[in-house]
Design a protein around this motif. Structure first.
Motif, short mmCIF file in Angstrom:
data_model
loop_
_atom_site.label_atom_id
_atom_site.label_comp_id
_atom_site.label_asym_id
_atom_site.label_seq_id
_atom_site.Cartn_x
_atom_site.Cartn_y
_atom_site.Cartn_z
N VAL A 45 -6.90 -20.63 0.39
CA VAL A 45 -5.87 -19.60 0.52
C VAL A 45 -5.62 -19.01 -0.86
CG1 VAL A 45 -3.51 -19.09 1.22
CG2 VAL A 45 -4.81 -20.84 2.44
N TRP A 70 -0.69 -14.88 -0.13
CA TRP A 70 -0.16 -14.40 1.13
C TRP A 70 0.85 -13.29 0.88
CZ3 TRP A 70 5.06 -14.76 1.48
CH2 TRP A 70 5.69 -15.72 0.67
N PHE A 126 -2.07 -14.67 5.44
CA PHE A 126 -2.79 -15.42 4.41
C PHE A 126 -4.14 -14.76 4.16
CE2 PHE A 126 -0.79 -19.95 4.71
CZ PHE A 126 0.45 -19.38 4.54
#
Length: 390
Positions: free
Chosen positions: A325, A328, A373
């Motif tokens: 990730v 976001w 994300f």
């Protein structure tokens, strides 16, 4: 011994009196039952009057998850404090524009609290307009355009004598005191008496710009979070009927460390897979995942996500892969939400290629944010081989 002989007429008289005696006895029994019922009704009436003097305890153990999913949980006291600030009349002779700072860590619910308070009809009646600004709107040219638009909007509103405006400022980055002074100065110039400002930020620097004591938001207590998580995870099922699963749910809640978004996603997954074996497997996976992330990156994954720093999420089915990730962002428009969901990546078999975006969660309550994300699938085996070669 004397013997009494009944005549035929005496016998007939006694036979005629027997139904009357029997009826009288039945009437007495009925009267006693009626009296007892009357006393019971009077006693119950007194009990009802006594109980109604106490606050009601709403007990809906098997449907509360439906209500809990669509309301702001655990912020009633904070909401009342914000409402009191907004609805309280301005002190006589006060010239300063009233400001309420709200401070708290990331994902604690600052925006949700303000959005739900602004939804209140009393606030809608108090203010003619509610403006939501970010720290990107602090620039002079943007402020001038904003205030000029407000002036044009209200100059023909003859029905409204006092045009009061509520300005909600959300500081996403570091607080810049110089920019704030420009915003506050221009607000005093253009906004009418009775207008107010709410400013939210993670930084405690905003506490010094408030005309009221700052409202400090904290994460839910362990007890409150457990109730929230348990209610969503069990849904319409009574946790008391499944003590083993209740213990598993409590351990999973401890591993998650109380974030709303992660808790809501995981509780929904558990409710959809209401099985002891699956919950055991999920608990083992989450424990191993958090331990792996801390040992490899020195920080809990929840802390990384709250600070919008890169984080690695493991996959439960494909253990040799991780979800990288990169960051976001929040999105208000439902049309821009990706179709792929984060839970399908972590706990399902979905495997997109390259960099992609996935929907982590959409809030069903104001401010109706969707959390997106930016991710990429990472093969842990290949990564380990490359590190050994280098």
């Amino acid at each position: 011994m004397a013997v009494t002989y009944l005549t035929h007429s005496d016998a007939n008289l006694m036979m005629s009196m027997m139904p009357t005696i029997r009826n009288t006895h039945i009437l007495e029994q009925l009267q006693d039952a009626l009296d007892n019922l009357s006393y019971m009704i009077l006693d119950v009436k007194e009990l009802v009057v006594f109980l109604t003097s106490y606050p009601r305890l709403y007990r809906q153990p098997y449907s509360m998850h439906l209500l809990l999913h669509n309301c702001m949980f655990g912020r009633q006291m904070e909401a009342e404090l914000v409402l009191n600030f907004l609805l309280q009349a301005r002190p006589h002779g006060a010239e300063e524009l009233e400001v309420l700072p709200i401070v708290g860590p990331g994902r604690v619910g600052k925006s949700t609290l303000v959005a739900n308070v602004c939804k209140d009809e009393r606030v809608r009646d108090q203010f003619s307009e509610i403006l939501f600004l970010s720290d990107h709107d602090f620039r002079d040219e943007k402020l001038m355009h904003l205030w000029e638009g407000c002036a044009k909007k209200f100059q023909n509103c003859t029905a409204i004598k006092d045009v009061r405006v509520l300005v909600v400022v959300e500081v996403a980055g570091d607080f810049n005191e110089g920019e704030w002074k420009r915003l506050y100065s221009s607000s005093k110039q253009f906004l009418t008496s009775g207008s107010k400002i709410i400013i939210t930020s993670r930084s405690k620097k905003i506490t010094k710009v408030g005309t009221r004591s700052a409202l400090m938001l904290k994460y839910l207590s362990d007890e409150a979070y457990w109730y929230f998580f348990k209610t969503l995870a069990f849904g319409s099922t009574d946790p008391m009927m499944h003590p083993r699963m209740a213990c598993l749910a409590m351990e999973i809640a401890r591993v998650l460390q109380r974030p709303f978004i992660t808790g809501t996603i995981t509780a929904g997954l558990m409710r959809d897979n209401f099985d002891t074996h699956f919950w055991c497997k999920l608990l083992a996976f989450l424990r191993g995942f958090v331990k792996w992330h801390v040992s490899r990156f020195g920080e809990d994954p929840s802390n990384c996500l709250n600070q919008n720093k890169p984080a690695h999420l493991r996959r439960m089915i494909r253990t040799s892969e991780a979800i990288m990730v990169y960051g976001w962002y929040e999105c208000r428009s439902q049309e821009e939400v990706p179709k792929m969901r984060l839970q399908n990546l972590m706990y399902g078999r979905a495997k997109p290629s390259g960099r992609f975006e996935t929907l982590a969660w959409s809030s069903p309550i104001p401010s109706y944010y969707s959390y997106i994300f930016a991710c990429e699938i990472e093969d842990l085996k290949n990564t380990a081989v490359k590190r050994k070669r280098s």
